[in-house]
Scaffold this motif. Structure first.
Motif, PDB file in Angstrom:
ATOM      1  N   UNK A  29      42.165   8.507 -31.477  1.00 28.00           N
ATOM      2  CA  UNK A  29      42.426   9.490 -30.433  1.00 28.00           C
ATOM      3  C   UNK A  29      42.974   8.848 -29.148  1.00 28.00           C
ATOM      4  N   UNK A  30      42.981   7.544 -29.071  1.00 24.97           N
ATOM      5  CA  UNK A  30      43.522   6.869 -27.901  1.00 24.97           C
ATOM      6  C   UNK A  30      45.049   6.965 -27.896  1.00 24.97           C
ATOM      7  N   UNK A  31      45.613   7.398 -26.780  1.00 27.12           N
ATOM      8  CA  UNK A  31      47.058   7.560 -26.662  1.00 27.12           C
ATOM      9  C   UNK A  31      47.682   6.338 -25.992  1.00 27.12           C
ATOM     10  N   UNK A  32      49.000   6.163 -26.139  1.00 27.33           N
ATOM     11  CA  UNK A  32      49.660   5.055 -25.437  1.00 27.33           C
ATOM     12  C   UNK A  32      49.471   5.101 -23.927  1.00 27.33           C
ATOM     13  N   UNK A  33      49.296   6.304 -23.374  1.00 27.95           N
ATOM     14  CA  UNK A  33      49.092   6.434 -21.927  1.00 27.95           C
ATOM     15  C   UNK A  33      47.724   5.950 -21.486  1.00 27.95           C
ATOM     16  N   UNK A  34      46.772   5.839 -22.425  1.00 24.14           N
ATOM     17  CA  UNK A  34      45.452   5.329 -22.089  1.00 24.14           C
ATOM     18  C   UNK A  34      44.362   6.363 -22.018  1.00 24.14           C
ATOM     19  N   UNK A  35      44.712   7.644 -22.078  1.00 26.30           N
ATOM     20  CA  UNK A  35      43.670   8.664 -22.142  1.00 26.30           C
ATOM     21  C   UNK A  35      43.451   9.054 -23.599  1.00 26.30           C
ATOM     22  N   UNK A  36      42.269   9.617 -23.874  1.00 26.02           N
ATOM     23  CA  UNK A  36      41.962  10.088 -25.217  1.00 26.02           C
ATOM     24  C   UNK A  36      42.618  11.452 -25.458  1.00 26.02           C
ATOM     25  N   UNK A  37      42.928  11.720 -26.690  1.00 27.53           N
ATOM     26  CA  UNK A  37      43.410  13.034 -27.103  1.00 27.53           C
ATOM     27  C   UNK A  37      42.222  13.823 -27.632  1.00 27.53           C
ATOM     28  N   UNK A  38      42.017  15.022 -27.113  1.00 28.22           N
ATOM     29  CA  UNK A  38      40.832  15.799 -27.462  1.00 28.22           C
ATOM     30  C   UNK A  38      40.958  16.503 -28.802  1.00 28.22           C
ATOM     31  N   UNK A  39      42.174  16.941 -29.127  1.00 27.01           N
ATOM     32  CA  UNK A  39      42.382  17.680 -30.371  1.00 27.01           C
ATOM     33  C   UNK A  39      43.301  16.875 -31.284  1.00 27.01           C
ATOM     34  N   UNK A  40      43.900  17.536 -32.255  1.00 24.34           N
ATOM     35  CA  UNK A  40      44.814  16.850 -33.166  1.00 24.34           C
ATOM     36  C   UNK A  40      46.257  17.007 -32.718  1.00 24.34           C
ATOM     37  N   UNK A  41      46.453  17.490 -31.481  1.00 23.75           N
ATOM     38  CA  UNK A  41      47.809  17.719 -30.989  1.00 23.75           C
ATOM     39  C   UNK A  41      47.993  17.024 -29.639  1.00 23.75           C
ATOM     40  N   UNK A  42      48.118  17.823 -28.568  1.00 22.82           N
ATOM     41  CA  UNK A  42      48.537  17.245 -27.287  1.00 22.82           C
ATOM     42  C   UNK A  42      47.569  17.471 -26.139  1.00 22.82           C
ATOM     43  N   UNK A  43      46.344  17.930 -26.407  1.00 25.41           N
ATOM     44  CA  UNK A  43      45.429  18.165 -25.292  1.00 25.41           C
ATOM     45  C   UNK A  43      44.742  16.865 -24.894  1.00 25.41           C
ATOM     46  N   UNK A  44      44.961  16.364 -23.664  1.00 24.71           N
ATOM     47  CA  UNK A  44      44.207  15.199 -23.216  1.00 24.71           C
ATOM     48  C   UNK A  44      42.716  15.533 -23.131  1.00 24.71           C
ATOM     49  N   UNK A  45      41.889  14.516 -23.347  1.00 28.76           N
ATOM     50  CA  UNK A  45      40.459  14.703 -23.145  1.00 28.76           C
ATOM     51  C   UNK A  45      40.158  14.589 -21.660  1.00 28.76           C
ATOM     52  N   UNK A  46      39.652  15.661 -21.110  1.00 30.29           N
ATOM     53  CA  UNK A  46      39.086  15.631 -19.758  1.00 30.29           C
ATOM     54  C   UNK A  46      37.796  16.426 -19.812  1.00 30.29           C
ATOM     55  N   UNK A  47      36.857  16.043 -19.005  1.00 36.51           N
ATOM     56  CA  UNK A  47      35.548  16.679 -19.089  1.00 36.51           C
ATOM     57  C   UNK A  47      34.868  16.630 -17.733  1.00 36.51           C
ATOM     58  N   UNK A  48      34.302  17.758 -17.332  1.00 39.96           N
ATOM     59  CA  UNK A  48      33.694  17.857 -16.008  1.00 39.96           C
ATOM     60  C   UNK A  48      32.340  17.178 -15.908  1.00 39.96           C
ATOM     61  N   UNK A  49      31.745  16.787 -17.046  1.00 40.46           N
ATOM     62  CA  UNK A  49      30.438  16.134 -17.004  1.00 40.46           C
ATOM     63  C   UNK A  49      30.407  14.814 -17.750  1.00 40.46           C
ATOM     64  N   UNK A  50      31.028  14.743 -18.910  1.00 40.01           N
ATOM     65  CA  UNK A  50      30.826  13.616 -19.831  1.00 40.01           C
ATOM     66  C   UNK A  50      32.079  12.777 -20.041  1.00 40.01           C
ATOM     67  N   UNK A  51      32.918  12.644 -19.028  1.00 45.72           N
ATOM     68  CA  UNK A  51      34.198  11.952 -19.197  1.00 45.72           C
ATOM     69  C   UNK A  51      34.025  10.508 -19.645  1.00 45.72           C
ATOM     70  N   UNK A  52      32.919   9.876 -19.272  1.00 40.07           N
ATOM     71  CA  UNK A  52      32.702   8.483 -19.652  1.00 40.07           C
ATOM     72  C   UNK A  52      32.025   8.294 -20.996  1.00 40.07           C
ATOM     73  N   UNK A  53      31.630   9.383 -21.646  1.00 41.45           N
ATOM     74  CA  UNK A  53      30.820   9.250 -22.856  1.00 41.45           C
ATOM     75  C   UNK A  53      31.564   8.630 -24.047  1.00 41.45           C
ATOM     76  N   UNK A  54      32.868   8.840 -24.237  1.00 41.40           N
ATOM     77  CA  UNK A  54      33.524   8.125 -25.342  1.00 41.40           C
ATOM     78  C   UNK A  54      33.387   6.607 -25.230  1.00 41.40           C
ATOM     79  N   UNK A  55      33.580   6.066 -24.042  1.00 40.58           N
ATOM     80  CA  UNK A  55      33.449   4.614 -23.858  1.00 40.58           C
ATOM     81  C   UNK A  55      31.999   4.183 -23.997  1.00 40.58           C
ATOM     82  N   UNK A  56      31.066   4.956 -23.453  1.00 38.49           N
ATOM     83  CA  UNK A  56      29.647   4.623 -23.574  1.00 38.49           C
ATOM     84  C   UNK A  56      29.238   4.617 -25.050  1.00 38.49           C
ATOM     85  N   UNK A  57      29.716   5.595 -25.826  1.00 41.26           N
ATOM     86  CA  UNK A  57      29.373   5.658 -27.250  1.00 41.26           C
ATOM     87  C   UNK A  57      29.936   4.449 -27.997  1.00 41.26           C
ATOM     88  N   UNK A  58      31.176   4.057 -27.687  1.00 33.30           N
ATOM     89  CA  UNK A  58      31.752   2.880 -28.338  1.00 33.30           C
ATOM     90  C   UNK A  58      31.023   1.608 -27.935  1.00 33.30           C
TER      91      UNK A  58
END
Length: 600
Positions: free
Chosen positions: A373-402
């Protein structure tokens, strides 16, 4: 969180308007010079900065001074940074960074600036050795205890709360009221929006266990370990009660904002407080983090309402069930990034607790999904298309989980892939935050707005929920946590927090903002600092609690893309967007402080 915008000032869960008569709205008459600073506490060895705001340009050789708050004596002199503007926020005002990281004298201080005929000084603050943890961890623990859904009315009603759409009842005593104005109890309250589900009660439990596990000596020195452990066990017991005989978790105990506790129901939620019988948690709807919390706390030697063995057995039952049924519970029938990082946390903690290959393999699959889900721009992709992952509470959780997964993973190829993802993500966070004038260092983000990918400071108000936009203090604390946990893996350093200076400064800026170093000079930790939000009341004797953290600052009201800036004490009953305390803010702040206060 209050679930229905525009409910009116008489609705429960909103500030009593009579209590709002005294406070003056922030920035109603900005002074010629304002010093914006963390109003509570800095660790002596941590990055320390303030922002000086003026009505006119200061001389190029402008200086600032750190002064003893009691004697007025000068302990540090520094040169102001280059002037910056925030025209999209405050046109005509000028801003300067004041870095005093080199000041490691302990005590109580003010920061002052004087240039020609203009001068100003900050609220008081403390500098001390590990003083951030010493001040805030006991307060946050106390806040969670204050939030316990443990009044006689709640306990009686929740012992036999009705499942929506039936006459069946379940015992769901315990847990915490979600916010200072909302006595409902949520695993996740935006399931219908699919891409915005926050992690609520289960995240609180995991955060507490994480602090106990990683900061035990520090907690012992503060005499704070036992109260935090008691609160974590209390929360884990609620997770166990919420595990159904069919092995899914019940998502929400909803109060409908009614005074009658017997009106509470176990529900799924839609917009505007509409309720359904879709109360089964998917991974992204609290199920994954509940499994993770139970698996992690199972390594404690607990013999209370439930035992450690029961915690682990419950986590394994729930994991097996979601592996078979998750798509059925996802509202759109598709998994997205939130399923991936929540399931990664679940599988990782079960792997740590049991050592079984089935959980190792599941964790590896979810880590692979996140990497993809990591894009060349450096943000995660939330879906299987073009929606960037942004989140009002848990934006850091993908990195914390990894990062948590990498505590277990030893395979070189798999480690390399996950580390590359973390590095790209942190590089992106620094880049998107610094590519425009940003004197406060507020973490910016990338989102999809009306079909176009855009960068901005605050979440767009026009989003999948139809109504939910609010201050993002949980997001800031989650990103501070990710910067430290991830930074120790990919950008280790010998300075503050064990990471390279740019990441350390980024993390410190987010905490400074929460503790008062923001353009409205509000310390969002209640009953700390020089200025707080007004008190908010709630049902059954609940309301604003000492140590709780309010939502915070937003984009300008009426701005669909979230541009501009806003903060209000009054808004005709909708002031909760800025002033209401919420469990995830405190949970993520606890994680950030823990990361800042321990060496690993």
């Amino acid at each position: 969180m209050v679930l229905c915008a525009g409910m009116g000032p008489a609705a429960w869960g909103q500030t009593d308007l009579a209590e709002l008569a005294a406070p003056v709205e922030p920035r109603s008459a900005p002074a010629e010079v304002i010093v914006h600073v963390n109003q509570v506490v800095f660790d002596a060895a941590a990055p320390k900065s303030a922002v000086i705001e003026t009505a006119t340009n200061l001389p190029a050789d402008g200086r600032f001074f750190v002064e003893d708050a009691l004697t007025g004596s000068n302990v540090f002199t520094g040169k102001l940074g280059e002037e910056q503007d925030c025209a999209a926020w405050f046109p005509g005002r000028v801003f300067y960074r004041a870095d005093f990281s080199a000041c490691q004298v302990t005590g109580h201080f003010k920061l002052a600036v004087a240039a020609g005929d203009v001068s100003g000084e900050s609220f008081d603050f403390e500098i001390g050795d590990r003083a951030l943890a010493a001040t805030t961890i006991p307060a946050i623990t106390g806040f969670f205890r204050h939030q316990r859904a443990a009044s006689p009315q709640e306990l009686e009603a929740d012992q036999h709360v009705i499942l929506f759409g039936s006459t069946n009842t379940v015992d769901l005593r315990g847990g915490w009221c979600d916010a200072s104005g909302d006595v409902s109890k949520y695993f996740s309250h935006l399931a219908y929006a699919n891409f915005m589900s926050p992690q609520q009660t289960p995240m609180v439990v995991w955060s507490m266990v994480n602090t106990v596990d990683t900061a035990s000596p520090l907690l012992d020195s503060l005499k704070a370990k036992t109260p935090l452990m008691e609160e974590a066990v209390y929360g884990a017991d609620y997770l166990m009660r919420s595990l159904s005989p069919q092995d899914y978790f019940y998502m929400t105990v909803f109060s409908y904002f009614k005074k009658d506790p017997n009106a509470r129901r176990v529900v799924g939620l839609l917009a505007n407080s509409q309720t359904t019988s879709d109360y089964q948690c998917a991974y992204r709807e609290g199920g994954g983090m509940a499994i993770a919390a139970l698996a992690r706390i199972s390594k404690w030697n607990v013999h209370g309402v439930f035992t450690s063995q029961q915690y682990l057995a419950g986590a394994e039952r729930a994991f097996a069930h979601l592996q078979m049924n998750n798509l059925k519970y996802d509202d759109d029938g598709k998994e997205n990034i939130i399923d991936d990082y929540c399931a990664l946390m679940a599988a990782t903690e079960l792997w740590r607790a049991t050592g079984l290959p089935v959980y190792r393999d599941a964790a590896r699959l979810r880590a692979k999904n996140l990497n993809a889900r990591m894009t060349p721009a450096g943000y995660f992709r939330a879906n299987d298309a073009n929606r960037p992952f942004w989140h009002a509470a848990d934006a850091g959780l993908p990195v914390v989980a990894l990062a948590r997964y990498l505590d277990m993973e030893e395979a070189p190829v798999l480690r390399t892939a996950a580390l590359a993802t973390i590095k790209r993500s942190l590089d992106y966070e620094l880049r998107v935050t610094t590519n425009v004038a940003n004197p406060f260092g507020y973490a910016r983000q990338t989102f999809l707005f009306r079909g176009l990918v855009r960068d901005g400071f605050f979440i767009p108000h026009e989003n999948e929920t139809g109504w939910w936009w609010q201050g993002e203090n949980a997001r800031l604390a989650s990103l501070a946590t990710a910067a430290i946990m991830g930074g120790r893996l990919v950008y280790p350093g010998t300075g503050a927090f064990g990471i390279k200076p740019e990441l350390a400064g980024f993390a410190a800026d987010q905490i400074r903002w929460i503790l008062g170093g923001n353009p409205y000079d509000i310390c969002f930790m209640y009953q700390f600092g020089g200025r707080n939000v007004p008190y908010m009341k709630a049902l059954f004797g609940h309301g604003s609690g000492r140590g709780g953290i309010s939502n915070g600052i937003t984009g300008r009201e009426g701005s669909p893309d979230g541009s501009g800036i806003d903060f209000k004490f009054r808004d005709g009953g909708n002031e909760w967007r800025w002033t209401e305390q919420w469990l995830p803010h405190a949970a993520w702040f606890l994680q950030a402080v823990t990361a800042m206060s321990v060496e690993k």
